[in-house]
Design a protein around this motif. Structure first.
Motif, short mmCIF file in Angstrom:
data_model
loop_
_atom_site.label_atom_id
_atom_site.label_comp_id
_atom_site.label_asym_id
_atom_site.label_seq_id
_atom_site.Cartn_x
_atom_site.Cartn_y
_atom_site.Cartn_z
N GLY A 136 -17.64 -25.37 -1.26
CA GLY A 136 -18.04 -26.74 -1.52
C GLY A 136 -19.33 -27.06 -0.80
O GLY A 136 -19.96 -26.18 -0.20
N GLN A 137 -19.71 -28.32 -0.86
CA GLN A 137 -20.95 -28.79 -0.25
C GLN A 137 -20.64 -29.90 0.75
O GLN A 137 -19.73 -30.71 0.53
N VAL A 138 -21.40 -29.91 1.84
CA VAL A 138 -21.24 -30.96 2.85
C VAL A 138 -22.58 -31.07 3.59
O VAL A 138 -23.24 -30.05 3.83
N PRO A 139 -23.04 -32.27 3.95
CA PRO A 139 -24.33 -32.39 4.62
C PRO A 139 -24.29 -32.12 6.13
O PRO A 139 -25.34 -32.03 6.77
N ARG A 140 -23.12 -31.98 6.70
CA ARG A 140 -22.97 -31.87 8.16
C ARG A 140 -23.47 -30.52 8.67
O ARG A 140 -23.03 -29.47 8.24
N THR A 141 -24.37 -30.53 9.64
CA THR A 141 -25.00 -29.31 10.14
C THR A 141 -24.06 -28.42 10.94
O THR A 141 -23.11 -28.90 11.59
N ALA A 142 -24.36 -27.13 10.92
CA ALA A 142 -23.62 -26.16 11.73
C ALA A 142 -24.08 -26.17 13.18
O ALA A 142 -23.34 -25.73 14.07
N ARG A 143 -25.28 -26.69 13.42
CA ARG A 143 -25.85 -26.61 14.77
C ARG A 143 -25.00 -27.41 15.75
O ARG A 143 -24.69 -28.58 15.54
N GLY A 144 -24.60 -26.74 16.82
CA GLY A 144 -23.74 -27.36 17.82
C GLY A 144 -22.26 -27.33 17.44
O GLY A 144 -21.42 -27.84 18.17
N ARG A 145 -21.94 -26.72 16.28
CA ARG A 145 -20.55 -26.69 15.83
C ARG A 145 -20.05 -25.28 15.52
O ARG A 145 -18.86 -25.02 15.63
N LEU A 146 -20.94 -24.41 15.08
CA LEU A 146 -20.55 -23.05 14.73
C LEU A 146 -21.38 -22.04 15.52
O LEU A 146 -22.51 -22.32 15.89
N MET A 147 -20.78 -20.89 15.73
CA MET A 147 -21.52 -19.78 16.34
C MET A 147 -21.24 -18.51 15.54
O MET A 147 -20.27 -18.43 14.78
N GLN A 148 -22.12 -17.55 15.70
CA GLN A 148 -21.94 -16.27 15.04
C GLN A 148 -21.11 -15.39 15.97
O GLN A 148 -21.54 -15.00 17.04
N LYS A 149 -19.91 -15.07 15.53
CA LYS A 149 -18.98 -14.29 16.37
C LYS A 149 -19.26 -12.80 16.27
O LYS A 149 -19.17 -12.07 17.26
N SER A 150 -19.56 -12.32 15.08
CA SER A 150 -19.85 -10.89 14.90
C SER A 150 -20.68 -10.69 13.64
O SER A 150 -20.78 -11.58 12.79
N ALA A 151 -21.26 -9.52 13.54
CA ALA A 151 -22.00 -9.13 12.34
C ALA A 151 -21.84 -7.64 12.14
O ALA A 151 -21.73 -6.87 13.11
N GLY A 152 -21.79 -7.22 10.88
CA GLY A 152 -21.64 -5.79 10.60
C GLY A 152 -20.27 -5.25 10.89
O GLY A 152 -20.10 -4.04 11.07
N GLU A 153 -19.27 -6.13 10.92
CA GLU A 153 -17.88 -5.73 11.16
C GLU A 153 -17.02 -6.14 9.97
O GLU A 153 -17.40 -7.03 9.21
#
Length: 228
Positions: free
Chosen positions: A138-155
């Motif tokens: 879906g779509q939402v205007p609320r930013t990820a900044r300050g709310r989400l982090m990147q836990k891993s990549a390439g796993e």
């Protein structure tokens, strides 16, 4: 995860073969081989773009520390290439965006084929103007900044109901999304082409006047008559 030139060329050849298949045929092939079939619920946010590419995986999580450094996903986009599709696990969270317009611009500039996120996105107009495929819940205007982090990549990640490994083949269209394990890609490709050929033959018979009940025999649809 970076791939050398010979691997990238092999990827491109494989993806060209998958590009002619829809997710319904790929899903039937996966299921016939005892693999997880396609899934719905994660749909294109504009138009009906098809996506076929090699999975580059990222796991997001709620931010559990003070924010600092580069925004989520930027390092993965910087390393991505023209055979890649970004596949983002965000546990189905739709109250905050996990993808936005500047990320679409950066990924498009890298030649990335598209992004699939098990979460929400924003700035859909920018993705549409760029012609960059974005699949999300879906779509939402609320930013990820300050709310989400990147836990891993390439796993390996759990994406909806399917585990996705880096290097898996991803096929997405208006029907849904299929994930093809890299080690089984050639086998799934052969099976999917058989499904597509079988269904094309059935459709041709119906157009020529055959009764639907005769053309759509269960044994035929299951491919059992191919071996008779």
């Amino acid at each position: 995860m970076t791939r050398n030139n010979s691997t990238s060329n092999a990827d491109s050849t494989l993806l060209t073969q998958f590009a002619g298949l829809d997710t319904a045929a790929v899903s039937d092939a996966l299921e016939g081989l005892g693999l997880p079939p396609g899934q719905g619920g994660i749909t294109p946010m504009w138009g009906r773009p098809r996506v076929t590419g090699i999975a580059r995986t990222v796991q997001l999580a709620p931010l559990d520390r003070e924010h600092g450094g580069a925004h989520i996903l930027t390092s993965e986009i910087a390393q991505a290439g023209p055979t890649d599709v970004l596949v983002i696990a965000n546990d189905g969270r739709t109250d905050v965006s996990s993808w936005g317009g500047i990320l679409s611009l950066g990924a498009s500039a890298q030649g990335v084929r598209g992004v699939l996120t098990d979460g929400a996105c924003r700035d859909v107009h920018q993705a549409r103007e760029l012609g960059f495929p974005v699949y999300a819940r879906g779509q939402v205007p609320r930013t990820a900044r300050g709310r989400l982090m990147q836990k891993s990549a390439g796993e390996p990640i759990l994406f909806g109901t399917v585990t996705v490994h880096p290097g898996d083949v991803v096929v997405a269209d208006e029907n849904g999304i299929c994930v093809v394990p890299s080690a089984r890609a050639a086998e799934v490709l052969r099976a999917a082409h058989k499904v597509q050929e079988r269904e094309a033959a059935i459709e041709a018979e119906i157009r020529a006047g055959a009764a639907l009940t005769d053309a759509m025999r269960d044994a035929r649809l299951a491919g059992e008559e191919d071996n008779m």
